[in-house]
Design a protein around this motif. Structure first.
Motif, PDB file in Angstrom:
ATOM      1  N   ALA A  95    -100.235 -12.358  35.351  1.00 33.80           N
ATOM      2  CA  ALA A  95    -101.297 -12.875  34.475  1.00 33.80           C
ATOM      3  C   ALA A  95    -101.382 -14.396  34.572  1.00 33.80           C
ATOM      4  CB  ALA A  95    -101.060 -12.429  33.040  1.00 33.80           C
ATOM      5  N   ALA A  96    -100.244 -15.061  34.668  1.00 28.50           N
ATOM      6  CA  ALA A  96    -100.243 -16.523  34.798  1.00 28.50           C
ATOM      7  C   ALA A  96    -100.892 -16.937  36.119  1.00 28.50           C
ATOM      8  CB  ALA A  96     -98.823 -17.070  34.706  1.00 28.50           C
ATOM      9  N   LYS A  97    -100.598 -16.192  37.185  1.00 29.90           N
ATOM     10  CA  LYS A  97    -101.194 -16.503  38.485  1.00 29.90           C
ATOM     11  C   LYS A  97    -102.713 -16.403  38.424  1.00 29.90           C
ATOM     12  CE  LYS A  97     -97.218 -15.038  41.218  1.00 29.90           C
ATOM     13  NZ  LYS A  97     -96.702 -14.028  42.146  1.00 29.90           N
ATOM     14  N   LEU A  98    -103.218 -15.341  37.794  1.00 29.66           N
ATOM     15  CA  LEU A  98    -104.671 -15.186  37.670  1.00 29.66           C
ATOM     16  C   LEU A  98    -105.275 -16.325  36.858  1.00 29.66           C
ATOM     17  CD1 LEU A  98    -104.959 -11.332  37.062  1.00 29.66           C
ATOM     18  CD2 LEU A  98    -105.566 -12.615  39.136  1.00 29.66           C
ATOM     19  N   ALA A  99    -104.616 -16.690  35.762  1.00 27.13           N
ATOM     20  CA  ALA A  99    -105.112 -17.777  34.920  1.00 27.13           C
ATOM     21  C   ALA A  99    -105.092 -19.103  35.679  1.00 27.13           C
ATOM     22  CB  ALA A  99    -104.281 -17.873  33.639  1.00 27.13           C
ATOM     23  N   LEU A 134    -105.221 -19.540  38.985  1.00 27.95           N
ATOM     24  CA  LEU A 134    -106.271 -19.514  40.015  1.00 27.95           C
ATOM     25  C   LEU A 134    -107.638 -19.813  39.412  1.00 27.95           C
ATOM     26  CD1 LEU A 134    -105.179 -16.442  42.174  1.00 27.95           C
ATOM     27  CD2 LEU A 134    -105.180 -18.854  42.874  1.00 27.95           C
ATOM     28  N   ALA A 135    -107.898 -19.265  38.236  1.00 32.77           N
ATOM     29  CA  ALA A 135    -109.181 -19.518  37.574  1.00 32.77           C
ATOM     30  C   ALA A 135    -109.275 -20.970  37.111  1.00 32.77           C
ATOM     31  CB  ALA A 135    -109.349 -18.567  36.386  1.00 32.77           C
ATOM     32  N   TYR A 190    -107.745 -23.666  38.233  1.00 39.17           N
ATOM     33  CA  TYR A 190    -107.762 -24.637  39.328  1.00 39.17           C
ATOM     34  C   TYR A 190    -108.702 -24.221  40.462  1.00 39.17           C
ATOM     35  CZ  TYR A 190    -103.701 -26.965  37.259  1.00 39.17           C
ATOM     36  OH  TYR A 190    -102.846 -27.644  36.424  1.00 39.17           O
ATOM     37  N   ARG A 191    -109.631 -23.348  40.172  1.00 41.43           N
ATOM     38  CA  ARG A 191    -110.538 -22.801  41.190  1.00 41.43           C
ATOM     39  C   ARG A 191    -111.214 -23.903  42.015  1.00 41.43           C
ATOM     40  NH1 ARG A 191    -113.048 -19.890  37.937  1.00 41.43           N
ATOM     41  NH2 ARG A 191    -114.509 -21.441  37.259  1.00 41.43           N
ATOM     42  N   GLU A 192    -111.634 -24.961  41.369  1.00 39.40           N
ATOM     43  CA  GLU A 192    -112.336 -26.043  42.068  1.00 39.40           C
ATOM     44  C   GLU A 192    -111.387 -27.138  42.552  1.00 39.40           C
ATOM     45  OE1 GLU A 192    -115.557 -25.784  42.746  1.00 39.40           O
ATOM     46  OE2 GLU A 192    -115.564 -23.856  41.698  1.00 39.40           O
ATOM     47  N   GLU A 193    -110.098 -27.039  42.222  1.00 38.07           N
ATOM     48  CA  GLU A 193    -109.134 -28.084  42.566  1.00 38.07           C
ATOM     49  C   GLU A 193    -107.844 -27.476  43.111  1.00 38.07           C
ATOM     50  OE1 GLU A 193    -108.756 -29.854  38.757  1.00 38.07           O
ATOM     51  OE2 GLU A 193    -110.554 -31.056  38.969  1.00 38.07           O
ATOM     52  N   PRO A 194    -107.895 -26.793  44.262  1.00 42.69           N
ATOM     53  CA  PRO A 194    -106.703 -26.118  44.784  1.00 42.69           C
ATOM     54  C   PRO A 194    -105.540 -27.057  45.084  1.00 42.69           C
ATOM     55  CG  PRO A 194    -108.464 -26.099  46.423  1.00 42.69           C
ATOM     56  CD  PRO A 194    -109.057 -26.614  45.145  1.00 42.69           C
ATOM     57  N   VAL A 195    -105.821 -28.290  45.485  1.00 47.85           N
ATOM     58  CA  VAL A 195    -104.737 -29.231  45.755  1.00 47.85           C
ATOM     59  C   VAL A 195    -103.990 -29.541  44.456  1.00 47.85           C
ATOM     60  CG1 VAL A 195    -104.175 -31.578  46.535  1.00 47.85           C
ATOM     61  CG2 VAL A 195    -105.840 -30.193  47.794  1.00 47.85           C
ATOM     62  N   SER A 196    -104.724 -29.669  43.369  1.00 51.15           N
ATOM     63  CA  SER A 196    -104.094 -29.919  42.068  1.00 51.15           C
ATOM     64  C   SER A 196    -103.211 -28.752  41.655  1.00 51.15           C
ATOM     65  CB  SER A 196    -105.159 -30.175  40.990  1.00 51.15           C
ATOM     66  OG  SER A 196    -105.853 -31.365  41.277  1.00 51.15           O
ATOM     67  N   LEU A 197    -103.621 -27.529  41.980  1.00 49.07           N
ATOM     68  CA  LEU A 197    -102.793 -26.363  41.689  1.00 49.07           C
ATOM     69  C   LEU A 197    -101.471 -26.454  42.445  1.00 49.07           C
ATOM     70  CD1 LEU A 197    -102.183 -23.551  40.530  1.00 49.07           C
ATOM     71  CD2 LEU A 197    -103.517 -22.588  42.437  1.00 49.07           C
ATOM     72  N   PHE A 198    -101.533 -26.789  43.726  1.00 52.74           N
ATOM     73  CA  PHE A 198    -100.306 -26.912  44.523  1.00 52.74           C
ATOM     74  C   PHE A 198     -99.410 -28.031  43.988  1.00 52.74           C
ATOM     75  CE2 PHE A 198    -102.741 -24.393  47.533  1.00 52.74           C
ATOM     76  CZ  PHE A 198    -101.777 -23.524  47.991  1.00 52.74           C
ATOM     77  N   LEU A 199    -100.001 -29.149  43.587  1.00 54.75           N
ATOM     78  CA  LEU A 199     -99.201 -30.247  43.031  1.00 54.75           C
ATOM     79  C   LEU A 199     -98.532 -29.830  41.724  1.00 54.75           C
ATOM     80  CD1 LEU A 199    -101.564 -33.263  43.773  1.00 54.75           C
ATOM     81  CD2 LEU A 199     -99.394 -32.709  44.896  1.00 54.75           C
ATOM     82  N   PRO A 224    -100.214 -18.938  46.014  1.00 57.87           N
ATOM     83  CA  PRO A 224    -101.568 -19.507  45.926  1.00 57.87           C
ATOM     84  C   PRO A 224    -102.185 -19.779  47.289  1.00 57.87           C
ATOM     85  CG  PRO A 224     -99.949 -21.128  45.211  1.00 57.87           C
ATOM     86  CD  PRO A 224     -99.231 -19.833  45.433  1.00 57.87           C
ATOM     87  N   ALA A 225    -101.344 -19.980  48.306  1.00 60.01           N
ATOM     88  CA  ALA A 225    -101.883 -20.210  49.649  1.00 60.01           C
ATOM     89  C   ALA A 225    -102.678 -19.000  50.126  1.00 60.01           C
ATOM     90  CB  ALA A 225    -100.751 -20.532  50.627  1.00 60.01           C
ATOM     91  N   ARG A 226    -102.238 -17.824  49.744  1.00 59.89           N
ATOM     92  CA  ARG A 226    -102.942 -16.602  50.163  1.00 59.89           C
ATOM     93  C   ARG A 226    -104.218 -16.366  49.358  1.00 59.89           C
ATOM     94  NH1 ARG A 226     -97.644 -15.157  49.890  1.00 59.89           N
ATOM     95  NH2 ARG A 226     -97.918 -14.033  47.948  1.00 59.89           N
ATOM     96  N   HIS A 227    -104.367 -17.060  48.240  1.00 58.60           N
ATOM     97  CA  HIS A 227    -105.516 -16.815  47.363  1.00 58.60           C
ATOM     98  C   HIS A 227    -106.485 -17.983  47.269  1.00 58.60           C
ATOM     99  CE1 HIS A 227    -103.855 -13.060  45.960  1.00 58.60           C
ATOM    100  NE2 HIS A 227    -102.691 -13.656  45.867  1.00 58.60           N
TER     101      HIS A 227
END
Length: 102
Positions: free
Chosen positions: A27-31, A33-34, A36-45, A80-83
């Protein structure tokens, strides 16, 4: 009625506060991804910071069960790399190039 607890990490155990699974849980992964949808680099950081904190916390609690570096990497940064959109575009582009060169 108490407010619902979000799927956030419970430190220093790095378990989900809501479901008790290793964080980030499904559930946390889905949240994330949603969110940080527009900011994937920020998700990785963000997740890289979490990975660093989790390694420190879990090692401090019990050095023998922190987990392998590969397992910890997969838990925090592999999924997250796969998504992420960037990953899908890169994979599609590589496949398109391969098809074009055939």
């Amino acid at each position: 009625m108490p407010a619902e607890v979000e799927h956030l990490p419970l430190r220093p155990l790095w378990l989900c506060r809501r479901c008790g699974q290793p964080w980030p849980c499904g559930a946390a992964k889905l949240a994330l991804l949603a969110e940080y949808r527009e900011e994937p680099v920020s998700l990785f950081l963000y997740l890289a910071g979490c990975l660093h904190n989790a390694i420190d916390d879990l090692h401090r609690l019990n050095p023998s069960v922190t987990g392998s570096a590969a397992d910890m990497f997969e838990r925090f940064l592999g999924w997250p790399a796969r998504h992420s959109h960037a990953y899908r575009v890169g994979t599609t582009t590589a496949a398109s190039i391969e098809e074009a060169s055939s």
